[in-house]
Design an enzyme around this catalytic site. Structure first.
Site, PDB file in Angstrom:
ATOM      1  N   TYR A  16     -15.152  19.601  14.799  1.00  0.00           N
ATOM      2  CA  TYR A  16     -16.178  19.798  13.772  1.00  0.00           C
ATOM      3  C   TYR A  16     -17.450  19.032  14.088  1.00  0.00           C
ATOM      4  O   TYR A  16     -17.396  17.897  14.558  1.00  0.00           O
ATOM      5  CB  TYR A  16     -15.663  19.308  12.419  1.00  0.00           C
ATOM      6  CG  TYR A  16     -14.747  20.281  11.727  1.00  0.00           C
ATOM      7  CD1 TYR A  16     -15.115  21.613  11.540  1.00  0.00           C
ATOM      8  CD2 TYR A  16     -13.519  19.856  11.243  1.00  0.00           C
ATOM      9  CE1 TYR A  16     -14.262  22.496  10.885  1.00  0.00           C
ATOM     10  CE2 TYR A  16     -12.667  20.732  10.577  1.00  0.00           C
ATOM     11  CZ  TYR A  16     -13.048  22.044  10.401  1.00  0.00           C
ATOM     12  OH  TYR A  16     -12.218  22.904   9.760  1.00  0.00           O
TER      13      TYR A  16
ATOM     14  N   LYS B 192       8.559  -0.419  -3.740  1.00  0.00           N
ATOM     15  CA  LYS B 192       7.566   0.421  -4.418  1.00  0.00           C
ATOM     16  C   LYS B 192       6.840   1.311  -3.413  1.00  0.00           C
ATOM     17  O   LYS B 192       6.912   1.064  -2.198  1.00  0.00           O
ATOM     18  CB  LYS B 192       6.562  -0.468  -5.157  1.00  0.00           C
ATOM     19  CG  LYS B 192       5.747  -1.375  -4.234  1.00  0.00           C
ATOM     20  CD  LYS B 192       4.954  -2.417  -5.014  1.00  0.00           C
ATOM     21  CE  LYS B 192       4.155  -3.302  -4.078  1.00  0.00           C
ATOM     22  NZ  LYS B 192       3.631  -4.507  -4.768  1.00  0.00           N
TER      23      LYS B 192
HETATM   24  C1  LIG Z   1       3.985  -5.706  -4.091  1.00  0.00           C
HETATM   25  C2  LIG Z   1       4.422  -6.956  -4.761  1.00  0.00           C
HETATM   26  C3  LIG Z   1       5.221  -7.887  -4.069  1.00  0.00           C
HETATM   27  C4  LIG Z   1       5.514  -7.798  -2.592  1.00  0.00           C
HETATM   28  O1  LIG Z   1       4.445  -8.330  -1.848  1.00  0.00           O
HETATM   29  P1  LIG Z   1       4.470  -8.382  -0.242  1.00  0.00           P
HETATM   30  O2  LIG Z   1       3.218  -9.097   0.118  1.00  0.00           O
HETATM   31  O3  LIG Z   1       4.483  -6.979   0.229  1.00  0.00           O
HETATM   32  O4  LIG Z   1       5.708  -9.125   0.153  1.00  0.00           O
HETATM   33  C5  LIG Z   1       5.707  -8.959  -4.791  1.00  0.00           C
HETATM   34  N1  LIG Z   1       5.424  -9.126  -6.109  1.00  0.00           N
HETATM   35  C6  LIG Z   1       4.638  -8.250  -6.787  1.00  0.00           C
HETATM   36  C7  LIG Z   1       4.344  -8.499  -8.229  1.00  0.00           C
HETATM   37  C8  LIG Z   1       4.101  -7.147  -6.140  1.00  0.00           C
HETATM   38  O5  LIG Z   1       3.308  -6.294  -6.812  1.00  0.00           O
END
Ligand SMILES: *Cc1c(COP(=O)(O)O)cnc(C)c1O
Length: 366
Positions: free
Chosen positions: A263, A37
């Site tokens: 700045y 993701k």
């Molecule tokens: C993002 C996510 C993961 C992965 O988690 P990590 O800590 O990055 O390994 C697993 N399950 C769900 C539902 C997530 O949203």
């Protein structure tokens, strides 16, 4: 074409190594779902998923349908779980063979309606159960309702039930995590009792894999660990670094004593000095809170602190003691240690640093 000289290198070999690291800690039967993701945690989802598919991961997960569609368009064939589908995207989701997380009555009903129209049967779906995060998911007490909606229809096939740990990295919350695991086990038992079969079960993210072998179930959901971090310095040091951020010197200035730089006159020269301007700033994910000497970059291996305030598109660094020219390479970071130091200085976690880099920064899989 993105010809920006500021480049985020993505080491696919490191991702392969990190996958192997976690695989070696799992039972051979345990499947791996790779979480890609948010553009593969800020990297570049298509090349990352392409490499992971070759390495035989069993599943991918994305947050939203669009992210899954991009993977399908790039040729990914592995099943893709959409963790947070939106009702308005369900038709597209089906069109691209993405597998929804059905987490509420509303999403379940909408999906059944949509799949009826699509003339497809046994469509793979996943049911999420809330065991304490209170983010998405049914409760155990919803099982009868789910059963009543699904028992007569062969429109969908429940491929997995899953849940998510609240604090898998936090040993102080061990009791809470064990309770979640217990609750999830009990949901599995009730599901099997009602439905007469038990689909895959999964619950562990990266830290869950490391800290709770009893929560591995049939599959684990590996995200952050693939990208080189493990919520624990010990394990992180055993993983390989995946992302390196590099740029070049745009301009060098010779500054006189008492002149200011940047700045709001955020920096004053105490003596004659040399500064360099680098083409990335807070709009690129280099948070403004990292200015004022909080981080340094490297030129030819030598440290150059970021001086004054970080601008939207640029930073200025002190190169008084470095022999360098306009156009020379600047390394913002190339190790997990650098990235963790940035996270600490900005008061955040590696996840946020990694996913904050703008689209202006060119992604370069190496
Ligand atoms: C993002 C996510 C993961 C992965 O988690 P990590 O800590 O990055 O390994 C697993 N399950 C769900 C539902 C997530 O949203």
């Amino acid at each position: 074409m993105n010809n920006n000289p500021t480049v985020l290198e993505i080491n696919l070999g490191s991702i392969e190594y990190n996958l192997g690291f976690f695989r070696s800690r799992l039972d051979k039967k345990t499947k791996i779902l790779a979480v890609v993701k948010a553009s593969g945690y800020g990297t570049e989802a298509v090349s990352v998923a392409g490499r992971l598919e070759k390495l035989g991961v069993d599943y991918f997960a994305v947050a939203y349908a669009d992210e899954g569609i991009a993977l399908r368009k790039s040729g990914v064939k592995t099943p893709i779980l959409v963790l947070h589908p939106q009702v308005q995207n369900l038709e597209l989701l089906i069109q691209y063979d993405l597998e929804p997380n059905l987490y509420s009555e509303k999403v379940l009903d909408s999906f059944l309606e949509q799949i009826k129209k699509s003339n497809r049967g046994n469509y793979p779906v996943h049911l999420k159960f809330n065991t304490g995060l209170n983010r998405l998911g049914f409760r155990k007490s919803d099982l009868n309702l789910i059963y009543s909606k699904l028992k007569e229809v062969s429109l969908v096939k429940v491929k997995s039930i899953f849940s998510h740990l609240v604090a898998s990295e936090d040993q102080n919350e061990k009791e809470f995590s064990l309770n979640q695991i217990h609750e999830f086990n009990s949901i599995g038992k009730s599901f099997e009792h009602l439905f007469g079969f038990l689909p895959m079960m999964h619950m562990s993210n990266t830290s869950g894999i490391l800290n709770y072998p009893e929560a591995h179930f049939d599959m684990v959901r590996l995200g952050l660990g693939l990208y080189g971090f493990a919520n624990d310095h010990d394990v992180t040091s055993k993983l390989k670094n995946v992302i390196s951020l590099k740029s070049i010197i745009s301009q060098i200035h010779h500054i006189k004593k008492n002149e200011s730089v940047g700045y709001n006159r955020g920096f004053f020269a105490k003596s004659e000095m040399k500064t360099a301007t680098i083409p990335l700033g807070h709009a690129d994910g280099l948070f403004r809170s990292l200015g004022q000497n909080k981080i340094f970059v490297r030129i030819k291996g030598q440290k150059a602190p970021v001086i004054g305030n970080i601008c939207m598109d640029m930073i200025m660094i002190d190169i008084s003691n470095i022999d360098c020219d306009e156009g020379d390479e600047v390394v913002i970071f190339d190790s997990q240690k650098d990235i963790l130091a940035m996270a600490e200085q900005a008061g955040t976690i590696s996840y946020e640093i990694m996913t904050a880099f703008s689209d202006r920064i060119k992604r370069l899989p190496v």
